[in-house]
Design an enzyme around this catalytic site. Sequence first.
Site, PDB file in Angstrom:
ATOM      1  N   ASP A  78       0.816  -1.211   0.000  1.00  0.00           N
ATOM      2  CA  ASP A  78       0.000   0.000   0.000  1.00  0.00           C
ATOM      3  C   ASP A  78       0.851   1.264   0.000  1.00  0.00           C
ATOM      4  O   ASP A  78       0.458   2.288  -0.565  1.00  0.00           O
ATOM      5  CB  ASP A  78      -0.931   0.000   1.214  1.00  0.00           C
ATOM      6  CG  ASP A  78      -2.206  -0.790   0.951  1.00  0.00           C
ATOM      7  OD1 ASP A  78      -2.161  -1.702   0.108  1.00  0.00           O
ATOM      8  OD2 ASP A  78      -3.231  -0.497   1.580  1.00  0.00           O
ATOM      9  N   LYS A 121      -3.768  -5.687   2.772  1.00  0.00           N
ATOM     10  CA  LYS A 121      -4.944  -6.375   2.221  1.00  0.00           C
ATOM     11  C   LYS A 121      -4.731  -7.872   2.114  1.00  0.00           C
ATOM     12  O   LYS A 121      -5.690  -8.627   1.939  1.00  0.00           O
ATOM     13  CB  LYS A 121      -5.303  -5.811   0.837  1.00  0.00           C
ATOM     14  CG  LYS A 121      -5.448  -4.303   0.809  1.00  0.00           C
ATOM     15  CD  LYS A 121      -6.409  -3.801   1.871  1.00  0.00           C
ATOM     16  CE  LYS A 121      -6.386  -2.292   1.982  1.00  0.00           C
ATOM     17  NZ  LYS A 121      -5.110  -1.723   2.425  1.00  0.00           N
ATOM     18  N   GLU A 441      -6.673   4.987  -0.185  1.00  0.00           N
ATOM     19  CA  GLU A 441      -6.242   5.563   1.087  1.00  0.00           C
ATOM     20  C   GLU A 441      -5.742   6.981   0.859  1.00  0.00           C
ATOM     21  O   GLU A 441      -5.012   7.242  -0.097  1.00  0.00           O
ATOM     22  CB  GLU A 441      -5.126   4.724   1.711  1.00  0.00           C
ATOM     23  CG  GLU A 441      -5.591   3.373   2.188  1.00  0.00           C
ATOM     24  CD  GLU A 441      -4.500   2.569   2.869  1.00  0.00           C
ATOM     25  OE1 GLU A 441      -4.846   1.557   3.482  1.00  0.00           O
ATOM     26  OE2 GLU A 441      -3.311   2.951   2.779  1.00  0.00           O
ATOM     27  N   SER A 467      -4.887   5.344   5.459  1.00  0.00           N
ATOM     28  CA  SER A 467      -3.832   4.447   5.907  1.00  0.00           C
ATOM     29  C   SER A 467      -3.834   4.413   7.426  1.00  0.00           C
ATOM     30  O   SER A 467      -4.247   5.369   8.086  1.00  0.00           O
ATOM     31  CB  SER A 467      -2.474   4.959   5.404  1.00  0.00           C
ATOM     32  OG  SER A 467      -1.418   4.357   6.115  1.00  0.00           O
TER      33      SER A 467
END
Length: 551
Positions: A78, A121, A441, A467
Site C-alpha cells: 500500500d 490487504k 487511502e 492508511s
Amino acid sequence: MRSDVIKKGIERAPHRSLFKAMGFTDEELERPLIGVANSFNELIPGHIHLRKIAEAVKAGIRMAGGTPLEFNTIGICDGIAMNHLGMKYSLPSRELIADSVELVARVYHFDGIVVIASCDKIIPGMLMAIARLNIPAIFVSGGPMLPGRFKGEYVDVKTVFEAVGAVKAGKMSYEELKLLENFACPGCGSCAGMFTANTMNALTEALGISLPWNGTAPAPYAHRIRIAKETGMQIVKLVEKDVKARDILTREAFEDAIAVDMALGGSTNTVLHLMAIANEAKVDLSLEDFDRISEKTPTLAKLSPAGKHFVVDLYEAGGILGVMKRLSELGLIHEDRLTVSLKTVGELLKSAFVSRDDVIRPVTNPYHPRGGIMILRGTLAPNGAVIKVSAVEGVEVFEGPAKVFDSEEEATAAILSGKIERGDVVVIRYEGPKGGPGMREMLTPTSAIAGMGLDKDVALVTDGRFSGATRGLSVGHVSPEAAEGGPIALVKDGDIIRIDLKNKRIDLLVDEEELRKRREEWKPKVKELTGYLKRYSTLVTSANTGAILRH
C-alpha cells in the site's frame, strides 16, 4: 482425511502419478496434506522474507507428520501504491487473494492450511479465505519491521510521508528528505507502527487464529522463525482433532478482536476487514458492534502514528496477550473460547504479562476512557463514517467551510500549493468503493496536512479510507458514498461542516430545501473503467458493510 478425494483408491492412480512426478513418495501421500499459502514476493518489504517463514512452517509440518504443499498468491504494498492509480487496486486485491486461496484449497482438498502474509490487504484476504473454506487453519505473519534511526530519533515510513509536507512548507530541505529515505525503513517486515498491517497482525492473535506472539514478534528476530515452526506443527494437531476455522472465528472472537483494536488505537481499515472476515465466517458484525465495544474499552496504547512507541515496544511490553490481560480485568475478554493453540484464551492469559506500563497502560490510567476508533453519523453520513480518535489531540468539535475535491490528486495539489487554510474542511469524494473505484487511502493528503503543521487546524472528510499511518482530524468511510448519491455528493465549496466528537456526529449545515434542489440537479460522475476495476465497481458494496462483493 479430506485429501483422500485426490489420493486414495484405484481411480486415483493417475493423480498419485502426477504427485510422484514432483518427487512425492507414497509415505508422504499417506500423511495429511497441508496447504501452505504463501504471499512471498519481491514487491513488499513485509513479504520479501516470507520464503524463510514458509520453509520454517513446512519444517514444522514435516516434524509433526504432515506433508506440506506450498503455493503462492499475490500481494500489493500500500505504501508504494499510495497517491496514484495503483491504490485503486489495493482493496480490490483483498477479494482476489481470498478467491485464489479458495480455488487452490478446493481443488487439492487440503486437510488443513497455513496462510502466510504480513501486510494490509493480504492478511484479511487470507483470513476471508480460511473462514470461507472452514477447514483446520492457522495464520502466521512475517512480523513487524523495526523502526529506523535518523538524527538521534526513531523514525518510520510515516515520518517520510509527513516530511514531504515539511519540505513543501519550507521546514525541511530536500537534501534532508533524501537522507531520511535511507534510514526510515531499515529492513524487512510490515511497517513499524500500528498501521493497518500490524493492526491486522495483532488482531489475528486476538481472534485466536494465530499462535501467541504472532502479532508482535519482529521480522528479524529468531522468535519469528520459532513461531512459524510451531505453526507448522500445530496445524497437524488441528487436523487430527478436526478443529476448523469457524470453531475459532466465533462472534466472541470478533468481539475480543474489536476490544483489542480499540485498546491499541488501531487502523480504521480494520472496520472494513473485520466485517468482511466475519461475513465469510457467518458472523453478523456491524458498525454498531464497533461503536458499542469502543464505548466501554479504554485506549491503553499509543503507538506510531498516534504516539512515540512502535510495535517492537509493544512486543517487549507483553504483546497482544499483555493487552488482553489488561482488558480482562474489566471483563472485556471472552476467556472460555478456543484458540488454534488448542488452549482457551483464559489458559493463555495465565502466562501473560505486562512489563512496561508506559507502553500498555493500566486500565486505571488509560490514555482515554473509550476506544481509539469512533463511528460518526449525521446528515453528511447517514449510514456512518469512521474516525481514529486516538490520533486526534485536543479537538472535540470542529466546524468549518468545505473545500471540495472530486479526487485525491486534486486535493493533494491544492494542499501542497497552499490553497488550504486553517479552519477548512477538505472534502475528497468519488473515492469510495464503487466511485473510486477501490476506496483509495488518503495518506498523502493527510500527511501533507500534518507535515505542514495543519493537522490540528484542518479536517479532512472522505468517502475513501485512510492508511493506518494517518493522524489528525480525518473522517473516512462516509456512507452512502458520492457515487451512490450520498449527501457528500451534494456538498459545495463554502458549505459549513460540523464534526462533533462529543456527540459522535458529522453534519452538513445546509437546509433541507437547498439539498433537495441540489439532489434534483445532481448527476453521477461516470468513469471509463476496464478490466478488473470495471467488474469490481459493479459488485462492491458500501463501506458500512465492509466493502464486500455481492454474490
